[in-house]
Design a protein around this motif. Structure first.
Motif, short mmCIF file in Angstrom:
data_model
loop_
_atom_site.label_atom_id
_atom_site.label_comp_id
_atom_site.label_asym_id
_atom_site.label_seq_id
_atom_site.Cartn_x
_atom_site.Cartn_y
_atom_site.Cartn_z
N PHE A 1 -9.94 6.50 0.24
CA PHE A 1 -10.42 6.78 1.69
C PHE A 1 -9.54 7.56 2.23
O PHE A 1 -9.60 8.51 2.93
N PHE A 2 -7.94 7.05 2.43
CA PHE A 2 -7.08 7.65 3.30
C PHE A 2 -6.88 9.37 3.14
O PHE A 2 -7.03 9.99 4.27
N PRO A 3 -6.62 9.83 1.83
CA PRO A 3 -6.43 11.49 1.83
C PRO A 3 -7.38 12.20 2.70
O PRO A 3 -7.28 13.07 3.42
N ALA A 4 -8.83 11.86 2.21
CA ALA A 4 -9.93 12.63 2.76
C ALA A 4 -9.95 12.24 4.42
O ALA A 4 -10.05 13.32 5.20
N GLY B 1 0.92 -1.25 -0.03
CA GLY B 1 0.06 0.12 -0.09
C GLY B 1 0.83 1.40 0.04
O GLY B 1 1.73 1.08 -0.55
N ASN B 2 0.29 2.24 0.58
CA ASN B 2 1.08 3.74 0.63
C ASN B 2 1.44 4.09 1.86
O ASN B 2 0.65 3.58 2.86
N VAL B 3 2.25 5.00 1.86
CA VAL B 3 2.48 5.61 3.44
C VAL B 3 2.11 7.04 3.13
O VAL B 3 2.36 7.58 2.01
N TYR B 4 1.20 7.50 4.04
CA TYR B 4 0.70 8.81 3.74
C TYR B 4 1.08 9.90 4.72
O TYR B 4 1.54 9.24 5.95
N ARG B 5 1.51 10.96 4.38
CA ARG B 5 1.91 11.98 5.23
C ARG B 5 1.11 13.14 5.26
O ARG B 5 0.61 13.68 4.42
N GLY B 6 0.76 13.35 6.39
CA GLY B 6 -0.22 14.61 6.87
C GLY B 6 0.47 15.74 7.53
O GLY B 6 1.41 15.28 8.48
N PHE C 1 -9.23 14.25 9.82
CA PHE C 1 -8.55 14.17 11.21
C PHE C 1 -8.22 15.52 11.82
O PHE C 1 -8.23 15.87 12.82
N TYR C 2 -7.29 16.35 10.83
CA TYR C 2 -6.75 17.62 11.07
C TYR C 2 -8.07 18.69 11.41
O TYR C 2 -7.99 19.29 12.33
#
Length: 178
Positions: free
Chosen positions: A157-160, A13-18, A165-166
């Motif tokens: 789903f993840f980016p939104a 999958g991906n690693v997401y950075r916020g 979350f923020y």
């Protein structure tokens, strides 16, 4: 809030950075996100239904179980995650919560949940010099939701979810001051 991602070196999958600036002190942000039993996270984070400490290994390391509600118009079933979690505060005031999946005999998979896996992930609450009421929050997520979800659903789903979350965290820290 900035959300970016790239393929994970840990899994398929991906690693997401916020990253974003939260209009609150690092202590208030930490109060909302710290991974502790009876913490505030279950009250404001729509992706955390329940959080429990299964075993306190030390005052900074614990084994935790997190459950999530169904999501993405119920396309994603409720999930459970079992992680070893490290909390740390650095000399500059930065606070860190880091986690990765672990198996634990007190946490066998539960029948009403799909077992997901968090690969190394975490949140950094970073003080901004000269701005005591603002915090840089840097978060990394690389989560295998488990089950039979197409990667396109997860990627949608993840980016939104991270942006939400923020946004929800910003609302939560405002209630601490009220």
């Amino acid at each position: 809030v900035s959300v970016s991602w790239r393929p994970s070196a840990e899994f398929a999958g991906n690693v997401y950075r916020g990253e974003g600036i939260v209009p609150a002190s690092p202590q208030d942000v930490w109060e909302c996100i710290k991974p502790v039993a009876a913490g505030l996270r279950t009250k404001w984070d729509q992706n955390v239904k329940d959080f429990e400490v299964v075993e306190a290994v030390s005052d900074t390391v614990s084994i935790c179980r997190t459950t999530t509600p169904s999501a993405f118009m119920k396309v994603i079933s409720p999930r459970e995650f079992v992680d070893v979690v490290l909390m740390r505060q650095y000399e500059d005031g930065t606070m860190l919560s880091a986690a990765t999946n672990v198996e634990h005999p007190l946490c066998p998979p539960q029948p009403k949940f799909v077992r997901g896996f968090n690969y190394p992930c975490g949140c950094f609450c970073i003080p901004l010099p000269g701005e005591p009421d603002r915090t840089q929050l840097l978060s990394f997520f690389q989560t295998d939701l488990g089950g039979y979800l197409p990667q396109t659903v997860v990627d949608s789903f993840f980016p939104a979810s991270i942006a939400g979350f923020y946004s929800n965290l910003t609302k939560a820290v405002k209630t601490l001051k009220a």
